[in-house]
Write an enzyme that holds these catalytic residues in place. Structure first.
Site, PDB file in Angstrom:
ATOM      1  N   SER A   1       5.121   8.211  28.250  1.00  0.00           N
ATOM      2  CA  SER A   1       5.878   9.225  28.980  1.00  0.00           C
ATOM      3  C   SER A   1       7.223   9.365  28.269  1.00  0.00           C
ATOM      4  O   SER A   1       7.255   9.354  27.031  1.00  0.00           O
ATOM      5  CB  SER A   1       5.995   8.793  30.440  1.00  0.00           C
TER       6      SER A   1
ATOM      7  N   HIS B   1       2.731  12.477  28.839  1.00  0.00           N
ATOM      8  CA  HIS B   1       3.234  13.382  29.872  1.00  0.00           C
ATOM      9  C   HIS B   1       4.026  14.458  29.148  1.00  0.00           C
ATOM     10  O   HIS B   1       4.854  14.159  28.296  1.00  0.00           O
ATOM     11  CB  HIS B   1       4.169  12.643  30.823  1.00  0.00           C
TER      12      HIS B   1
ATOM     13  N   ASP C   1       2.744   5.434  36.055  1.00  0.00           N
ATOM     14  CA  ASP C   1       1.437   5.786  35.509  1.00  0.00           C
ATOM     15  C   ASP C   1       1.039   4.764  34.430  1.00  0.00           C
ATOM     16  O   ASP C   1       1.889   4.260  33.702  1.00  0.00           O
ATOM     17  CB  ASP C   1       1.512   7.198  34.906  1.00  0.00           C
TER      18      ASP C   1
END
Ligand SMILES: C[S@@+](CC[C@H](N)C(=O)[O-])C[C@H]1O[C@@H](n2cnc3c(N)ncnc32)[C@H](O)[C@@H]1O
Lengths: 269, 194
Positions: free
Chosen positions: B18, B45, B138
């Site tokens: 991310s 992401h 996540d």
């Protein structure tokens, strides 16, 4: 995690009891949706989960709606809509009558987006939008044309990026955190259940939109559904798919020509 | 245990990141051997716009072929696949990709957990999962799934991450096999080659 054999048992129940055939759906996604629902609804065991699906018709509706994914947006992929607006719709304006089919329309956001495009191209009055889906509950929402107010900021941005020049809020009235779209847009829409796995072609269309539905099907089923679209498209009709979907590996490909870089193909033979 | 793990053959390396994850990849990719004996899947992401600049950016740093996944693409050895913006990426038993436009998971689509779990299901102990920098939770469940199926799990060393929260979260909750800085990560991936 759920065992493969348990997934098979559930799918078999759905087929035998209700005629829904999910055997050619993308298995990984289907399995994930089933596990997700099992957790969400907190069934202590597979047996209890299965019993509920088999014995409770209301729960069955929820089950089918949850495993088939009805997530959608207005003017999703604005550049796709811009292409429809500037490249595709202008080729249809001369027609006396325009038929559009939204296959897998979910809760209808895509259909209202299209109605707005047609209206702005001044051809909505001579168009009919057939909006179909497997899920009756989703269609019911689509028919009402009521969407959450909270999504409008995003949709309005999408609309502008798609080439819209009006005030997006002129298309709806807001009340209690929800918006209702102009009934004039809905007058040209026909909603009906239609299962792409088992139902036949029912009309001839100038444009078929089937976006983010084929990703849930395996290749053989994709090919069958694409043939169904081929049968349902008139000469020089258009087929529009989702950004990551293609007809390139299907048997209908030789008769189609892709329009620019969007996932829009025109029937040329 | 680590020694045994390394001797096992590896089919797929799945890398998730991310905030700060892209920078790590831009350092790792140029240092990898150009012909790999496995497949790399990258899930980042990203802002949900359908631009193809990320694919081009990654491709500019390596001679390994990079492809943003289209529905039903077949996983080929020696290729790098990138999860497309705004879809979850799953892997089928027949080693093809499926895309899924369902709700966000951990506020994210693509979600690292979704791809990690799906890859674990198909690749079992021939999978290596690497979790990079990020400010999100996540990836932790996904690494746990990889671990459970016998795969190798790696977290970026939090001190070396632009956003340490995500790898730290995994380290706190999963007994990850290795905690690596960027040079060690590069050596590790290259050593999987055969
Ligand atoms: C992710 S939504 C796509 C909505 C919209 N077209 C879009 O792109 O935003 C997928 C839809 O396909 C529908 N669907 C799944 N299987 C179907 C089938 N066999 N026949 C008709 N519709 C189906 C689902 O009910 C769901 O509403």
């Amino acid at each position: 995690m759920i065992a493969e054999a348990e997934v098979d048992i559930l799918l078999n129940d759905l087929y035998e009891l209700y005629g829904y055939d999910f055997s050619n759906y993308s298995r990984a996604s289907l399995k994930r949706r089933i596990v997700r629902l099992w957790m969400l609804d907190k069934f202590p065991s597979f047996a209890e989960f299965r019993y509920r699906v088999k014995s409770d018709a209301d729960y069955l509706k929820r089950f089918v709606e949850e495993i088939t994914v009805t997530v959608t947006e207005m003017f999703r992929d604005p550049l796709f809509y811009r292409c429809l607006r500037t490249e595709i719709l202008p080729t249809l304006t001369a027609k006396p009558f325009i038929r559009v089919w939204h296959a897998g329309c979910a809760t209808g956001e895509e259909v209202y987006s299209m109605a707005i495009l047609l209206k702005e191209s001044q051809i909505l009055h001579k168009s009919l939008l057939y909006a179909t889906d497997l899920n009756p509950t989703a269609l019911e929402k689509a028919r009402r044309g009521i969407f959450p107010l909270g999504s409008m900021k995003q949709y309005s941005e999408n609309y502008i990026e798609s080439g819209g020049i009006l005030d997006f809020s002129s298309y709806y009235t807001a009340q209690y955190g929800q918006v209702k779209f102009d009934e004039k847009l809905a007058e040209k829409m026909i909603f009906s259940t239609h299962n792409l796995v088992s139902d036949r072609s029912f009309n001839e269309f100038d444009l078929i939109m089937c976006r983010n539905v084929l990703i849930y099907f395996d290749k053989p089923l994709q090919d069958r559904v694409l043939s169904l679209f081929d049968e349902s498209l008139g000469q020089l009709g258009y087929l529009a798919l989702g950004t990551k979907e293609t007809i390139n590996f299907s048997t209908i490909k030789p008769n189609y020509k892709q329009q620019g870089k969007e996932k829009i193909w025109r029937k040329i033979a | 245990m680590a020694e045994n793990s390394l001797k096992r053959s590896c089919d797929v390396v799945v890398i998730g990141g991310s905030t700060g994850g892209l920078d790590v990849l831009l350092k790792v990719l140029p240092a990898l051997k150009p012909t790999l004996s496995f497949t790399i899947i990258v899930v980042l992401h990203r802002k949900n716009s359908a631009d193809s600049t990320l694919e081009a950016l990654l491709a500019s740093r390596t001679s390994i072929p990079v492809r943003e996944v289209e529905d039903k693409d077949v996983l080929a050895v020696g290729h790098i696949y990138l999860a497309p913006a705004d879809y979850h990426l799953l892997i089928e038993a027949d080693k093809t990709f499926s895309l899924d436009y369902s709700e966000k998971v951990n506020y994210s689509r693509p979600s690292l957990d979704v791809t990690f779990e799906s890859a674990a299901d198909v690749y079992g102990d021939t999978l290596v999962g690497i979790l990079l920098s990020g400010a999100n939770t996540d990836g932790t469940k996904g690494l746990a799934a990889i671990k459970k199926e016998g795969g190798i799990t790696i977290a970026q060393k939090p001190e070396t991450a632009q956003a340490p929260f995500m790898p730290q979260q995994a380290i706190d909750n999963v007994a990850v096999d290795f905690i690596l800085d960027i040079p060690d990560m590069i050596s590790f991936i290259n050593a999987l080659n055969n």
